[in-house]
Design a protein around this motif. Structure first.
Motif, PDB file in Angstrom:
ATOM      1  N   PHE A  39      36.706  41.287  37.685  1.00  0.00           N
ATOM      2  CA  PHE A  39      37.289  39.962  37.533  1.00  0.00           C
ATOM      3  C   PHE A  39      37.705  39.713  36.083  1.00  0.00           C
ATOM      4  O   PHE A  39      37.046  40.145  35.140  1.00  0.00           O
ATOM      5  N   ARG A  74      34.413  31.553  42.694  1.00  0.00           N
ATOM      6  CA  ARG A  74      35.731  32.179  42.809  1.00  0.00           C
ATOM      7  C   ARG A  74      35.975  33.143  41.658  1.00  0.00           C
ATOM      8  O   ARG A  74      35.666  32.842  40.505  1.00  0.00           O
ATOM      9  N   ASP A  76      38.893  35.764  39.741  1.00  0.00           N
ATOM     10  CA  ASP A  76      40.309  36.063  39.530  1.00  0.00           C
ATOM     11  C   ASP A  76      40.420  37.511  39.088  1.00  0.00           C
ATOM     12  O   ASP A  76      39.836  37.908  38.075  1.00  0.00           O
ATOM     13  N   GLY A 108      45.919  31.630  45.137  1.00  0.00           N
ATOM     14  CA  GLY A 108      44.913  30.637  44.839  1.00  0.00           C
ATOM     15  C   GLY A 108      45.031  29.380  45.667  1.00  0.00           C
ATOM     16  O   GLY A 108      44.227  28.446  45.503  1.00  0.00           O
ATOM     17  N   ARG A 137      44.602  38.447  44.760  1.00  0.00           N
ATOM     18  CA  ARG A 137      44.335  38.206  43.343  1.00  0.00           C
ATOM     19  C   ARG A 137      43.033  37.435  43.180  1.00  0.00           C
ATOM     20  O   ARG A 137      42.312  37.638  42.209  1.00  0.00           O
ATOM     21  N   TYR A 138      42.722  36.574  44.151  1.00  0.00           N
ATOM     22  CA  TYR A 138      41.541  35.735  44.067  1.00  0.00           C
ATOM     23  C   TYR A 138      40.573  36.048  45.202  1.00  0.00           C
ATOM     24  O   TYR A 138      40.975  36.338  46.322  1.00  0.00           O
TER      25      TYR A 138
END
Length: 425
Positions: A39, A74, A76, A108, A137-138
């Motif tokens: 991440f 969460r 990223d 997102g 991506r997330y």
């Protein structure tokens, strides 16, 4: 159950920002541990003083915590990547099960469920939750309470990019790999012309069988596998245990350390059924040279009668053993696969070694059963001082230039599909 409110910043630091939902979240800046998680940033729906940055600090003794059903964490990835699994180490995961949903998103905003399940409740170490590889991506984990209360508490987590199932999840023999290979790491597989492989030293004569397997007819077997650097004890500057712990290797930085070691064997004749196969690493030659200090190792012992245990050889010859466990039925007369896994982990902020053994009882290359799981956190054994160690029971956290497939008191053994791989710990 009450939660500690001690706030711990990550090594990269953290700062507050407003989450898209309006809830308070924390953004952690770049750090080595954060990068290792996959991440570039982590945020959360809230926290009780234990921030989301604690889930990527490389320390299982810290955590993110937030009270209430539906709390989320969460991550990223920094860019859209192929994602196939998420590893999560739940706070007190050996005492309670957590109900949760893993979801992924490319922007997102729009989320797709990847996994909806419960944790095992049996371990505080990492558990892997795999799914069909998809672009993301997330990553978001939403915790819907646990078996004791409504706290959401995660110690560490990491994203596993790429497809860890076939074909990258199988070696060149088609044998399932349980852990992903380290990018650019060391790897070796038994060559079709094994007798001419300079990285493989059977030490005794071997012959090829008609089915492509190999036969060893010797009662004392030590088959060595070298890294691509090779082996030269003149290039080992010290055997001091404290120095080896500090730098992480014995001969070279690519020594066998965090590895998955695999071999299939067929026991045709045996003179002592209580003896065993050993797959071992984390040292060099095992002899009396250098006061025996080159001969460190963790040995996964698969006994001919179906039992298993780990042995820790702090130096040669100085053994500590774990208790025996039943692994499978007697080995004679059938093909069986064994895996030895050793990898460094953190326990209470200190480096420890996770030791695992697996058996493939029907030799189908796929169906692996874990038969032993043990962690050496520095309280096993007690004579590392013989080789300069300050603490007698210190774990063998360094790598070594030789991995060995060993057995004794078996006069006729067929073997095949041997491999040693450096894994992502």
């Amino acid at each position: 159950m009450s939660q500690s409110h001690a706030l711990k910043a990550s090594r990269g630091g953290w700062k507050r920002h407003a989450a898209s939902t309006g809830a308070l979240a924390l953004l952690v800046s770049a750090s080595p541990a954060l990068a290792a998680s996959g991440f570039s940033a982590v945020t959360a729906s809230g926290n009780d003083g234990n921030p989301p940055s604690a889930t990527v600090d490389g320390n299982l003794s810290t955590r993110w915590s937030s009270l209430g059903v539906g709390q989320w964490l969460r991550g990223d990835l920094g860019a859209v990547k192929s994602l196939s699994a998420v590893d999560i180490a739940w706070h007190e995961g050996n005492k309670r099960t957590n109900t949760f949903v893993l979801a992924t998103s490319t922007d997102g905003t729009t989320w797709t469920t990847a996994v909806s399940t419960k944790s095992s409740g049996t371990t505080a170490s990492f558990e892997r939750y795999s799914f069909t590889a998809r672009d993301a991506r997330y990553v978001r984990v939403t915790v819907n309470g646990n078996s004791l209360n409504t706290w959401a508490s995660i110690a560490e987590w990491a994203a596993i990019a790429g497809d860890v199932t076939a074909p990258s999840g199988k070696d060149r023999f088609g044998v399932t790999m349980l852990y992903p290979s380290k990018a650019g790491g060391e790897a070796w597989t038994l060559a079709d012309s094994a007798t001419s492989d300079r990285r493989f030293d059977a030490q005794n004569p071997i012959t090829k069988n008609s089915d492509g397997s190999w036969k060893m007819k010797d009662s004392q077997v030590r088959m060595s596998v070298f890294t691509s650097t090779g082996y030269d004890d003149n290039k080992i500057p010290t055997y001091d245990r404290d120095v080896l712990t500090s730098r992480g290797y014995m001969q070279a930085a690519n020594d066998w350390k965090n590895i998955e070691m695999t071999g299939f064997v067929k026991l045709n004749s045996v003179s002592d059924t209580s003896d065993n196969f050993d797959w071992y690493a984390r040292g060099g030659k095992h002899n009396d040279d250098h006061s025996g200090c080159e001969g460190s190792s963790y040995k996964a012992g698969f006994h001919y009668d179906g039992r298993a245990r780990w042995q820790k050889e702090t130096w040669h010859v100085s053994y500590e053993q774990t208790p025996y466990k039943a692994a499978t039925s007697a080995l004679k007369g059938r093909w069986v696969g064994f895996k030895s896994v050793m990898r460094n982990i953190l326990v209470s902020g200190q480096t420890a070694v996770k030791l695992e053994m697996y058996v493939n009882e029907n030799a189908d290359k796929v169906t692996w059963k874990k038969v032993y799981d043990y962690t050496d956190a520095g309280k096993w054994g007690g004579d590392a001082q013989h080789c300069g160690g300050a603490t007698g029971g210190m774990p063998i956290t360094w790598g070594g230039p030789i991995a060995v497939f060993r057995w004794d008191n078996a006069g006729d053994v067929d073997f095949k599909w041997l491999s040693v791989r450096e894994i992502q710990p």
